[in-house]
Design a protein around this motif. Structure first.
Motif, PDB file in Angstrom:
ATOM      1  N   HIS A 121      -5.807  15.321  81.193  1.00  0.00           N
ATOM      2  CA  HIS A 121      -4.985  14.717  82.258  1.00  0.00           C
ATOM      3  C   HIS A 121      -5.874  14.133  83.349  1.00  0.00           C
ATOM      4  O   HIS A 121      -5.635  13.022  83.829  1.00  0.00           O
ATOM      5  CB  HIS A 121      -4.036  15.766  82.844  1.00  0.00           C
ATOM      6  N   ASP A 122      -6.906  14.877  83.751  1.00  0.00           N
ATOM      7  CA  ASP A 122      -7.811  14.379  84.804  1.00  0.00           C
ATOM      8  C   ASP A 122      -8.458  13.056  84.395  1.00  0.00           C
ATOM      9  O   ASP A 122      -8.490  12.095  85.164  1.00  0.00           O
ATOM     10  CB  ASP A 122      -8.933  15.392  85.073  1.00  0.00           C
ATOM     11  N   LEU A 123      -8.988  13.034  83.162  1.00  0.00           N
ATOM     12  CA  LEU A 123      -9.681  11.821  82.705  1.00  0.00           C
ATOM     13  C   LEU A 123      -8.702  10.665  82.545  1.00  0.00           C
ATOM     14  O   LEU A 123      -9.001   9.515  82.896  1.00  0.00           O
ATOM     15  CB  LEU A 123     -10.431  12.088  81.390  1.00  0.00           C
ATOM     16  N   PHE A 124      -7.527  10.968  82.014  1.00  0.00           N
ATOM     17  CA  PHE A 124      -6.528   9.910  81.823  1.00  0.00           C
ATOM     18  C   PHE A 124      -6.116   9.314  83.167  1.00  0.00           C
ATOM     19  O   PHE A 124      -6.115   8.089  83.338  1.00  0.00           O
ATOM     20  CB  PHE A 124      -5.299  10.459  81.088  1.00  0.00           C
ATOM     21  N   ASP A 125      -5.756  10.165  84.113  1.00  0.00           N
ATOM     22  CA  ASP A 125      -5.290   9.663  85.412  1.00  0.00           C
ATOM     23  C   ASP A 125      -6.381   8.826  86.082  1.00  0.00           C
ATOM     24  O   ASP A 125      -6.104   7.771  86.660  1.00  0.00           O
ATOM     25  CB  ASP A 125      -4.878  10.822  86.330  1.00  0.00           C
ATOM     26  N   ALA A 126      -7.622   9.290  86.003  1.00  0.00           N
ATOM     27  CA  ALA A 126      -8.736   8.554  86.624  1.00  0.00           C
ATOM     28  C   ALA A 126      -8.938   7.209  85.926  1.00  0.00           C
ATOM     29  O   ALA A 126      -9.148   6.186  86.594  1.00  0.00           O
ATOM     30  CB  ALA A 126     -10.011   9.394  86.557  1.00  0.00           C
ATOM     31  N   ALA A 127      -8.872   7.196  84.603  1.00  0.00           N
ATOM     32  CA  ALA A 127      -9.046   5.934  83.866  1.00  0.00           C
ATOM     33  C   ALA A 127      -7.917   4.972  84.202  1.00  0.00           C
ATOM     34  O   ALA A 127      -8.151   3.781  84.456  1.00  0.00           O
ATOM     35  CB  ALA A 127      -9.088   6.206  82.362  1.00  0.00           C
ATOM     36  N   LEU A 128      -6.693   5.477  84.239  1.00  0.00           N
ATOM     37  CA  LEU A 128      -5.538   4.606  84.499  1.00  0.00           C
ATOM     38  C   LEU A 128      -5.614   3.985  85.896  1.00  0.00           C
ATOM     39  O   LEU A 128      -5.218   2.830  86.090  1.00  0.00           O
ATOM     40  CB  LEU A 128      -4.245   5.423  84.336  1.00  0.00           C
ATOM     41  N   LEU A 186       2.246  -1.859  79.443  1.00  0.00           N
ATOM     42  CA  LEU A 186       1.344  -0.937  78.729  1.00  0.00           C
ATOM     43  C   LEU A 186       2.011  -0.470  77.439  1.00  0.00           C
ATOM     44  O   LEU A 186       3.208  -0.199  77.427  1.00  0.00           O
ATOM     45  CB  LEU A 186       1.071   0.243  79.659  1.00  0.00           C
ATOM     46  N   VAL A 187       1.230  -0.349  76.360  1.00  0.00           N
ATOM     47  CA  VAL A 187       1.745   0.264  75.130  1.00  0.00           C
ATOM     48  C   VAL A 187       0.905   1.498  74.803  1.00  0.00           C
ATOM     49  O   VAL A 187      -0.319   1.462  74.874  1.00  0.00           O
ATOM     50  CB  VAL A 187       1.789  -0.745  73.952  1.00  0.00           C
ATOM     51  N   ASP A 188       1.611   2.599  74.489  1.00  0.00           N
ATOM     52  CA  ASP A 188       0.961   3.881  74.181  1.00  0.00           C
ATOM     53  C   ASP A 188       1.103   4.119  72.674  1.00  0.00           C
ATOM     54  O   ASP A 188       2.206   4.391  72.179  1.00  0.00           O
ATOM     55  CB  ASP A 188       1.658   4.990  74.989  1.00  0.00           C
ATOM     56  N   LEU A 189      -0.016   4.006  71.940  1.00  0.00           N
ATOM     57  CA  LEU A 189       0.009   4.121  70.471  1.00  0.00           C
ATOM     58  C   LEU A 189      -0.162   5.581  70.043  1.00  0.00           C
ATOM     59  O   LEU A 189      -1.091   6.249  70.488  1.00  0.00           O
ATOM     60  CB  LEU A 189      -1.113   3.273  69.868  1.00  0.00           C
ATOM     61  N   GLY A 190       0.698   6.054  69.159  1.00  0.00           N
ATOM     62  CA  GLY A 190       0.649   7.456  68.736  1.00  0.00           C
ATOM     63  C   GLY A 190       1.022   8.351  69.901  1.00  0.00           C
ATOM     64  O   GLY A 190       0.374   9.361  70.174  1.00  0.00           O
ATOM     65  N   ALA A 191       2.102   7.988  70.593  1.00  0.00           N
ATOM     66  CA  ALA A 191       2.477   8.637  71.861  1.00  0.00           C
ATOM     67  C   ALA A 191       2.893  10.095  71.687  1.00  0.00           C
ATOM     68  O   ALA A 191       2.791  10.891  72.625  1.00  0.00           O
ATOM     69  CB  ALA A 191       3.608   7.847  72.520  1.00  0.00           C
ATOM     70  N   GLY A 192       3.413  10.473  70.513  1.00  0.00           N
ATOM     71  CA  GLY A 192       3.724  11.875  70.196  1.00  0.00           C
ATOM     72  C   GLY A 192       4.700  12.519  71.160  1.00  0.00           C
ATOM     73  O   GLY A 192       5.878  12.156  71.215  1.00  0.00           O
ATOM     74  N   LEU A 210       4.799   9.033  80.036  1.00  0.00           N
ATOM     75  CA  LEU A 210       5.554   9.335  81.259  1.00  0.00           C
ATOM     76  C   LEU A 210       4.651   9.331  82.485  1.00  0.00           C
ATOM     77  O   LEU A 210       5.042   8.868  83.559  1.00  0.00           O
ATOM     78  CB  LEU A 210       6.275  10.677  81.114  1.00  0.00           C
ATOM     79  N   ARG A 211       3.421   9.838  82.330  1.00  0.00           N
ATOM     80  CA  ARG A 211       2.479   9.794  83.463  1.00  0.00           C
ATOM     81  C   ARG A 211       2.242   8.346  83.884  1.00  0.00           C
ATOM     82  O   ARG A 211       2.187   8.017  85.060  1.00  0.00           O
ATOM     83  CB  ARG A 211       1.124  10.427  83.072  1.00  0.00           C
ATOM     84  N   ALA A 212       2.084   7.449  82.870  1.00  0.00           N
ATOM     85  CA  ALA A 212       1.849   6.034  83.172  1.00  0.00           C
ATOM     86  C   ALA A 212       3.081   5.416  83.836  1.00  0.00           C
ATOM     87  O   ALA A 212       2.956   4.660  84.798  1.00  0.00           O
ATOM     88  CB  ALA A 212       1.490   5.279  81.892  1.00  0.00           C
ATOM     89  N   ALA A 213       4.267   5.747  83.335  1.00  0.00           N
ATOM     90  CA  ALA A 213       5.496   5.201  83.926  1.00  0.00           C
ATOM     91  C   ALA A 213       5.606   5.643  85.386  1.00  0.00           C
ATOM     92  O   ALA A 213       5.948   4.843  86.265  1.00  0.00           O
ATOM     93  CB  ALA A 213       6.712   5.661  83.119  1.00  0.00           C
ATOM     94  N   ARG A 214       5.283   6.904  85.646  1.00  0.00           N
ATOM     95  CA  ARG A 214       5.348   7.418  87.032  1.00  0.00           C
ATOM     96  C   ARG A 214       4.325   6.719  87.925  1.00  0.00           C
ATOM     97  O   ARG A 214       4.500   6.615  89.127  1.00  0.00           O
ATOM     98  CB  ARG A 214       5.104   8.932  87.049  1.00  0.00           C
ATOM     99  N   ALA A 215       3.234   6.237  87.311  1.00  0.00           N
ATOM    100  CA  ALA A 215       2.198   5.531  88.088  1.00  0.00           C
ATOM    101  C   ALA A 215       2.541   4.048  88.266  1.00  0.00           C
ATOM    102  O   ALA A 215       1.710   3.284  88.769  1.00  0.00           O
ATOM    103  CB  ALA A 215       0.840   5.696  87.398  1.00  0.00           C
ATOM    104  N   GLY A 216       3.711   3.633  87.804  1.00  0.00           N
ATOM    105  CA  GLY A 216       4.161   2.270  88.081  1.00  0.00           C
ATOM    106  C   GLY A 216       4.065   1.302  86.913  1.00  0.00           C
ATOM    107  O   GLY A 216       4.339   0.106  87.073  1.00  0.00           O
TER     108      GLY A 216
END
Ligand SMILES: C[S@@+](CC[C@H](N)C(=O)[O-])C[C@H]1O[C@@H](n2cnc3c(N)ncnc32)[C@H](O)[C@@H]1O
Length: 201
Positions: A15-22, A30-36, A42-48
């Motif tokens: 989560h830390d690395l993802f949020d920092a990268a985003l 944005l498209v999330d491949l293999g979203a599972g 949802l984190r990306a949607a919340r970030a706008g």
């Protein structure tokens, strides 16, 4: 270097690395491949971000209309028209041919890619070293993939390139500049921001 080992640490570190990268990108499509499980979508949607999530299995998709959920094999997905592609926990469930084909279709769009690689300290049982399409790596056996929610879709052995082959593969398919998140999540896994040589727009 101290690296997180327990699953709880792995999840928090991801989560830390993802949020920092985003945060290094301006929100768009944005498209999330293999979203599972859909947690990163949802984190990306919340970030706008305007998020489309794709997975061959839809049973773990959350019931949340902040994201457009699509049941589809990523090998058949149209990846045009996005500002950013997420490829998290998917790469190491693909064959080398599917990895190369995916790179061709992603090329021109920035990618956040999280994967295991065939490092000197693997966290999973892997085959002896192999050469595939000119890239060094090891195979990961996808045992019982048909009834495991987190596994490959319809392939029995996935390819884990060595870090050197991974970077070369990315460079040869349009991503000459790759930024790796450090400290790594585990001894063989981290997040990579893959920046295209030539942008789509
Ligand atoms: C390890 S989970 C990763 C889930 C989430 N992205 C994450 O990083 O936590 C791998 C996901 O990729 C999906 N998957 C594997 N191969 C696929 C394919 N060819 N097309 C679509 N989804 C695939 C699986 O169904 C599974 O949900």
């Amino acid at each position: 270097m101290q690296r997180p080992k327990r699953p709880k640490d792995v999840s928090a570190r991801r989560h830390d690395l993802f949020d920092a990268a985003l945060r290094t990108f301006v929100p768009g499509r944005l498209v999330d491949l293999g979203a599972g499980h859909g947690g990163f979508s949802l984190r990306a949607a919340r970030a706008g971000w305007n998020v489309t999530a794709i997975d061959a299995r839809d049973e773990r998709f959350p019931k949340d209309d902040a994201v457009t959920w699509v049941r589809q094999d990523v090998r058949e997905a149209d990846l045009s028209g996005y500002d950013l592609i997420l490829c998290l926990g998917l790469w190491y469930h693909l064959t080398v041919d599917d990895q190369l084909d995916l790179l061709k279709r992603m090329s021109g769009t920035p990618v956040i890619l999280d994967t295991h690689l065939a490092t000197e300290q693997p966290t999973h049982d892997l085959s002896d070293p192999v050469e595939e399409r000119g890239y060094s790596g090891r195979f990961y056996a996808e045992k019982g993939w048909w009834n495991r929610a987190t596994a490959s879709w319809n392939n029995t052995a996935s390819f884990w390139p060595t870090p050197e082959s991974f970077y070369r593969m990315l460079a040869e398919y349009g991503y000459p500049a790759v930024f790796a998140g450090t400290p790594w999540v585990t001894t063989d896994r981290t997040f990579f921001i893959c920046t295209p040589a030539v942008a789509n727009r």
